[in-house]
Every structure is written in C-alpha cells, then in structure tokens.
Design a protein around this motif. Structure first.
Motif, PDB file in Angstrom:
ATOM      1  N   ALA A   1     -40.670  -1.466  62.789  1.00 46.13           N
ATOM      2  CA  ALA A   1     -41.928  -0.614  62.382  1.00 46.13           C
ATOM      3  C   ALA A   1     -43.303  -0.964  62.831  1.00 46.13           C
ATOM      4  CB  ALA A   1     -41.590  -0.726  60.636  1.00 46.13           C
TER       5      ALA A   1
ATOM      6  N   ALA B   1     -44.325   2.067  55.990  1.00 44.37           N
ATOM      7  CA  ALA B   1     -42.923   0.801  55.398  1.00 44.37           C
ATOM      8  C   ALA B   1     -42.133   1.093  53.604  1.00 44.37           C
ATOM      9  CB  ALA B   1     -43.389  -0.478  55.961  1.00 44.37           C
TER      10      ALA B   1
ATOM     11  N   TYR C   1     -38.622  -4.233  59.226  1.00 41.88           N
ATOM     12  CA  TYR C   1     -39.774  -4.423  59.123  1.00 41.88           C
ATOM     13  C   TYR C   1     -40.545  -4.470  60.711  1.00 41.88           C
ATOM     14  CZ  TYR C   1     -39.306  -4.050  54.747  1.00 41.88           C
ATOM     15  OH  TYR C   1     -38.793  -3.514  53.355  1.00 41.88           O
TER      16      TYR C   1
ATOM     17  N   ASP D   1     -43.589   0.423  65.947  1.00 39.84           N
ATOM     18  CA  ASP D   1     -43.633   1.413  65.559  1.00 39.84           C
ATOM     19  C   ASP D   1     -44.850   1.612  65.062  1.00 39.84           C
ATOM     20  OD1 ASP D   1     -42.229   1.430  67.589  1.00 39.84           O
ATOM     21  OD2 ASP D   1     -40.028   2.052  65.624  1.00 39.84           O
TER      22      ASP D   1
ATOM     23  N   ALA E   1     -46.374   1.521  62.465  1.00 37.24           N
ATOM     24  CA  ALA E   1     -46.282   1.706  60.841  1.00 37.24           C
ATOM     25  C   ALA E   1     -46.585   0.665  60.040  1.00 37.24           C
ATOM     26  CB  ALA E   1     -44.714   1.132  60.118  1.00 37.24           C
TER      27      ALA E   1
ATOM     28  N   SER F   1     -40.558   4.048  53.550  1.00 44.13           N
ATOM     29  CA  SER F   1     -39.583   4.511  54.899  1.00 44.13           C
ATOM     30  C   SER F   1     -39.078   3.915  55.103  1.00 44.13           C
ATOM     31  CB  SER F   1     -40.068   5.240  56.194  1.00 44.13           C
ATOM     32  OG  SER F   1     -41.621   6.076  56.259  1.00 44.13           O
ATOM     33  N   ILE F   2     -39.281   2.569  54.592  1.00 45.19           N
ATOM     34  CA  ILE F   2     -38.024   1.680  54.963  1.00 45.19           C
ATOM     35  C   ILE F   2     -37.696   0.812  53.940  1.00 45.19           C
ATOM     36  CG2 ILE F   2     -37.487  -1.007  55.491  1.00 45.19           C
ATOM     37  CD1 ILE F   2     -40.141   0.305  58.244  1.00 45.19           C
TER      38      ILE F   2
END
Lengths: 416, 305
Positions: free
Chosen positions: B204, B214, B201, B207, B209, B217-218
C-alpha cells in the motif's frame, strides 16, 4: 411378608426420607424441663452502637444458659432482606432474625415465620405488636421502634432569620420556611426528602397523602388510590420541596449533617447517627427535633415503623429461640439499648424509659396516638418501589404529579 | 486394518467400522465431562428458567402454570419498557465509545517497543480490578467535591451531581464501564493488529497510500473478525451489566439507571416474582442471540485470520 415384596419394602425405605421431607412437618415441641438448649443462629443488621449492647448480652446469656450456643451473623441492613429471602428459599433460614415489620405480611403469607409464643406478645405497645401481626397471628416481638420527627438545623434557621425555637408545625409552614432557607443557587435547601429509598419514601408520602385525606392503597389493600385529588396534591407538594439533584453518599442524612439541608424527616435513630456524620451536631444546639408537621386543618399523621425479632417456622429449637428473644427484651435490657444505642424497645410503659433524650421520648409519646405504619400488604416491596418511582419522578421533574400517580396505580394493578 | 490399544492393554485388529465405533466411544468419553458441565450448569438452569417463565412462582410452594401471562404482563409493564430503554442507551453509550477508543489506542500500542509493552500492561489494570472494587472507587470519584468535579472545575465548568442527577447518572455509569473495559479491548485489538501481514502495508505504501487511507482501507477490513469478537463481548457484557447500577445508583434516580438485569433482580429477589423475572431473562436471551446473529451477519467475511 404378607404380600409385601422385598423390592417394595426397599423402595419404600429409600423413599422415606424424600417423603418425610415433602410432607408436613410436626411443630417442634418445647422440652419437658423447659430448659433452653441447642445452637441458635441469629441474623441481624449491624450498627456499631447496637453491637456494644448485643455482644455482651449474648455472652451473658450463654454464661447463664450453658446448653445454648448463639452464633450471630451481622449483615448490612441493605442486604438483610435479600439474604433472608435466599435462606428461606434454600430451606436453611436462621433460627432467630431481625425483620422489618413491613415485610411480615409477605413472609407470613408464605408460612416462613413461626407464630410468637403467646406469653411473649403481651407486654408491648399495641400499635407496634399490630405491625408484626398478619391475619390475626403475631409473628414477632418489636424492637427498634420509632415514630417520625422533623429534624431541623438551628444554625441554618438563625442564619435565615427564623426563630430556632419555633420550628414549623404545619406543612404549609415547612414550605414557607424552605423558601427562606433555600439559597439562590439551590445548593442549600430547606427540607430535603430522603429520595430513592423505598422505606423512607413510603413514610414521607404516607404523611402527605393521609394528611390530605387520601390513602396509598384502599383500606382492604386490593387497589392503589394515588390517582386521586389527595394523592396528586401530595405528590405536588413532595415535588415542591428540596433539590433532587443534591448529592451525598448518605442521601439527605449527609446533606443535613453537612448543613446543605436545613430540615429532614427521620426517626429516633438519627439522633445517634447524626453526630457520627458531623461531630459538631449537638442536639438542642446545632440541630433540634420537632413533632411531625400536619396540613392546616388536616389530620395528624405520624409515620412509624418497628423492627421485630422473629423465629423461622423451620427452626427445630423454637422454644430456645423465643427464650433468647425474651431475654433480649427484658426491661433492663430495653433501657440499656435505649441509653447506649438509641434503639427503643416498645415494651409497655416505654414512655418512662430513662436514658434517651427526654424531649425525643416526650414527642414520641405525644405522637403515638397518631402513629401510622402504612399499608399492610404482602406486596409491600413492590408498592414501595412503585411509590419511590413516582416520588423520584416528580422530584426530578420527569413526570407531572398526575402522571406519576396514574403510573403508580397502574404498576400496583399489575402487582395486586 | 488398524491396531487399536484397548482398555485392558490388549491389542486388537479392527475393521474400519469397528475403529470408527471405538473412536466414537473414546470421543464420547472424553467429551463427557464437558457435556456434564454443560448439562448441569447451563442446560438445566436454562430449561428451569424457561419453564419458570410460564409460571407464577413466588419462591414459596410450587410454581403455578400460567401460560403466556408473564409475557403479556411484560408488554403492559412500564417498568420493563423503561429498563429496556435504559439498557439500550447504556449499551449504545458504552459499546461504541469503548471500541472506537480501544482501536485508537491499540493502533499505536501495537507497534514494537519496550514502552508500548509497559503501556499495554498498564492498560490492563482497570480490566483486572474486580467490578465491585471499581464501583466503590468511582463512587468516591463521583462524590460532591470528588476528583470528577475537580476535573470539571479545572476546565472552568460547574460541578455536577454525577449520581443523583437523572440526566447524568446513566452517563456516569457509562464512563466508569468504558474505563473498566477499555484495557481488555485494547489488548484484544492489539493482538489482532499484530497479526496483520506487514507485506500488505508495504504494498500500500508503494502505491502511495498514507496512514489514514491504510487504516480505513487495510486495517479496519482486515481486522473485521477481531472487531466482531470485541463487539459481541461488549454488547453481551453491556446488556447483562448489573453491578454498576446496583452499587452506584440502585437503579435511580427516578429509574434513570434501572437497566434490565437490575429490574430482573428486583423482580426476582425483592418482589419474589421469579416467574416474571425468568420471562424477562428469556426475552433478554432472545434479544442477545438475535443481536449476536446480526453482528455476525454484517461483520463476518474478510477477516484477519
């Protein structure tokens, strides 16, 4: 050892109990002195009013017959059949139990019931005894016998401008009165059927189908006959009354007690039940009873049922079991049961028993020649379920009467 | 050469093959209680039911072999198809909202904090209540003039007949079981969420997100195995549900809540057709196995291990 080896003898000894259990069992004989003895297990469904009669009776019986012990087990009526079935299947049924007359063919066919001792089955209403008979043998003695009445709310009739002293006597009048008793929002109705209940569905539809000149099953019970003009007309009439979406935990009984339903088809027991649901319900004032309606120019059909006391075929103390049952069925006890619990034991001359609502007994006596116990079939439970599905489906508008009748006949083709 | 302590306390030196044999025997002995349990309480009943499904058995006398008759009869039986449809609707209607709601609740509850701990405990209360007691409570909730209709009244809606309207009764049961099982699913998903590595996390976030990105996508991909577990137990539980229909509606009105287990029970214990009921049980079992395999096929891989 005359050719029998020790090993074979041991094997035979070891197998003896198994073989004895598998083999036919000799019928237990009555004791030579005729004195009842042993511990009786008794299963019955519980009602508060009947407990008040039954419990003192048991105490009195065990005081009088000191070698008998009685162990009652009270089971909610909805679970009694299932519990009995599992007890039969497990090989440990009670000695004595209450059984619905409609389930007798199914159990008797499977050899679960002991035939009644001939001396016991003589002094009863013939129709009631017939409903506990299967293939010529009587398997119980009747108790809690009833014919159906039309219950109606006098207060609702008066509100709708109908004469409370002139209840409908035909189904056509019931339909007409129902229209006048139904509120615009459908929250108050005239006659409300007891929906979703197999036993009551059979009785309600029996009155309509036979009243239209048809039958639910063919006379020999080999096929279903609802997909006929009479069956379809009965289902159409059934769908046209009441409001299937009205809700009450006690079904139409609760709706009638609360005043939402102005008419109800039910038995004698409801006279005791209704005041427990609503203290204001006084017979003859707030509500009343009338004979079952019939169709114009149709035959009179009065649905009936009886419970019975029966003895398990496996009971080792059958003599004691029937002795106890005989004690429960004495005329003085029958009068007390009727007075205290509203439960009618149809002994010969039941019409003269004192203690119950006189009007109720008079209506029953007048209706008795038209009593109809419905199809006598070993697959009664399946028939009742299929008929309930058909009745509920038309009441909820899920199926047309024609489709529901055909589905009933199809379901019974698989069952019969 | 290894020293193995034998039963009588003697120490012996065994070859590799002997050691394997001894370990095998010990393992077999240790597994024996579980094997007996499995055999007596699972395998025997299963084999009995499988055998009965090919017989006509009315709970009296001996079962009579009828081959595939029960299975043929099932194809023609409108009651079976009605209950199969009801079961499918009940399963879809209870599983999907339960899991979606559970996930929505589990995400915030998985964060640290004393309040979250208390809330997680409270969420479990319905799950630990006996289903019979729950059904009785909900019968009161659904009564005319009961709390359910009071809520509708507050929202300006007309009261409904929750348990006697054939269009609503099934959804009334679905609401009840969703309420009942939600807490358990929340706890399982919370445990899964708390096991996810924070570093992913953090990366992310670096980056760019956001929380929604998150989550999809995670969180969801990493939580696949936990979700698979919840999905499998939810589907199996729903397809076996019996008590709500038995206690609240009796399969009615007009068969609207007659789920397959209730129809099986009716056939076994009301109609005394144990052979036919066993055949339906076999079909239900096969269906559950296939469904579980499909779920494993689509959701395995990745994971939150």
């Amino acid at each position: 050892m005359n050719g029998v080896s020790r090993r074979r003898l041991l094997a035979a000894a070891a197998l003896a109990p198994v073989l004895a259990a598998c083999g036919g069992r000799a019928e237990p004989e009555a004791p030579a002195d005729g004195v009842p003895r042993g511990d009786l297990s008794v299963w019955l469904h519980q009602t508060r009013a009947y407990d008040a009669v039954f419990t003192p009776l048991v105490e009195k019986y065990t005081r009088e017959f000191r070698e008998v012990g009685v162990k009652p087990l009270y089971i909610p009526v909805a679970q009694l059949d299932t519990k009995l079935l599992t007890a039969f299947t497990g090989g440990s049924p009670p000695d004595v139990f209450r059984i619905g007359g409609w389930t007798v063919p199914g159990h008797a066919r499977k050899g679960r019931l002991a035939p009644a001792e001939p001396s016991l089955s003589g002094g009863y209403d013939k129709a009631a005894i017939d409903s506990l008979t299967y293939e010529g043998k009587v398997y119980g003695v009747p108790t809690d016998y009833t014919l159906c009445y039309l219950y109606y709310r006098r207060d609702r009739f008066a509100e709708a401008g109908l004469d409370p002293d002139k209840p409908p006597s035909t189904w056509e009048e019931v339909a007409d009165y129902s229209k006048r008793l139904t509120s615009a929002d459908g929250e108050k109705v005239g006659l409300q059927w007891i929906l979703g209940n197999p036993q009551w569905t059979v009785m309600q539809l029996l009155a309509l189908v036979k009243g239209k000149g048809g039958t639910i099953l063919s006379p020999d019970g080999s096929k279903a006959t609802m997909a006929t003009d009479a069956g379809v007309a009965a289902l159409r009439f059934y769908a046209g009354l009441g409001n299937a979406k009205l809700s009450d935990p006690l079904s139409a009984f609760g709706l009638f007690a609360g005043g939402k339903a102005a008419m109800l088809v039910s038995g004698l027991f409801a006279m005791d039940l209704l005041p427990t649901l609503n203290k204001k319900l006084e017979s003859g004032k707030v509500y009343d009873i009338a004979p079952m309606p019939r169709f114009d120019a149709g035959p009179a059909v009065v649905p009936a049922y009886t419970w019975g006391w029966a003895v398990a075929d496996k009971s080792e103390i059958r003599h004691t079991a029937w002795h106890f049952i005989d004690y429960l069925q004495r005329p003085d006890v029958a009068a007390e049961q009727l007075r205290e619990a509203g439960s009618l034991t149809p002994i010969t001359g039941w019409e003269k028993l004192e203690g119950a609502d006189r009007k109720a007994i008079e209506i029953m006596a007048a209706s008795a020649p038209h009593a109809d116990f419905g199809p006598r079939t070993p697959v009664w439970a399946e028939m009742a379920k299929a008929l309930t599905d058909a009745g509920d489906a038309v009441a909820h508008g899920k199926k047309t009467p024609e489709q529901a009748a055909q589905d009933f006949d199809q379901a019974m083709r698989l069952a019969l | 050469m290894t020293a193995v302590q034998l039963r009588l306390g003697r120490t012996a030196t065994l070859s590799g093959q002997g050691q394997r044999r001894a370990e095998g025997r010990a393992g077999g002995l240790l597994a024996l209680p579980a094997a007996i349990y499995f055999g007596v309480f699972w395998l025997l009943p299963f084999l009995s039911a499988a055998y009965l499904s090919f017989t006509r058995y009315d709970l009296a006398g001996m079962p009579e072999w009828t081959g595939l008759d029960n299975y043929r009869k099932m194809v023609e039986d409108p009651g079976f198809w009605n209950s199969a449809q009801v079961t499918a609707a009940y399963t879809a209607g209870s599983v999907i909202p339960s899991i979606v709601l559970a996930l929505a609740i589990a995400v915030p509850l998985s964060k640290p904090g004393r309040l979250n701990g208390v809330l997680r405990g409270l969420m479990m209360i319905p799950a630990v209540m006996p289903l019979v007691a729950t059904s009785v409570v909900w019968r009161i909730i659904y009564a005319d003039g009961g709390p359910a209709n009071a809520v509708l009244g507050l929202a300006g809606l007309a009261p409904v007949s929750w348990l006697t309207d054939d269009g609503i009764a099934l959804w009334a049961l679905v609401i009840m079981v969703t309420w009942k099982h939600l807490g358990l699913f929340v706890i399982i998903l919370t445990a899964g969420l708390q096991g996810l590595p924070p570093s992913v996390y953090e990366a992310a976030a670096l980056d760019g997100a956001g929380p929604v990105r998150a989550f999809f996508s995670i969180t969801v991909p990493l939580l696949r195995r936990t979700l698979l577990f919840v999905l499998v137990i939810a589907v199996v539980g729903s397809m076996q549900a019996f008590i709500p229909a038995f206690l609240l509606t009796g399969g009615g009105p007009a068969g609207a809540t007659e789920v397959l287990p209730y129809y099986m029970w009716s056939n076994a214990f009301a109609f005394e057709r144990m052979g036919y009921a066993s055949a339906m049980a076999m079909v239900l079992l096969a269906l559950l196995v296939v469904l579980s395999l499909v779920q494993f096929r689509f959701l395995r891989g990745g994971g939150d291990e």
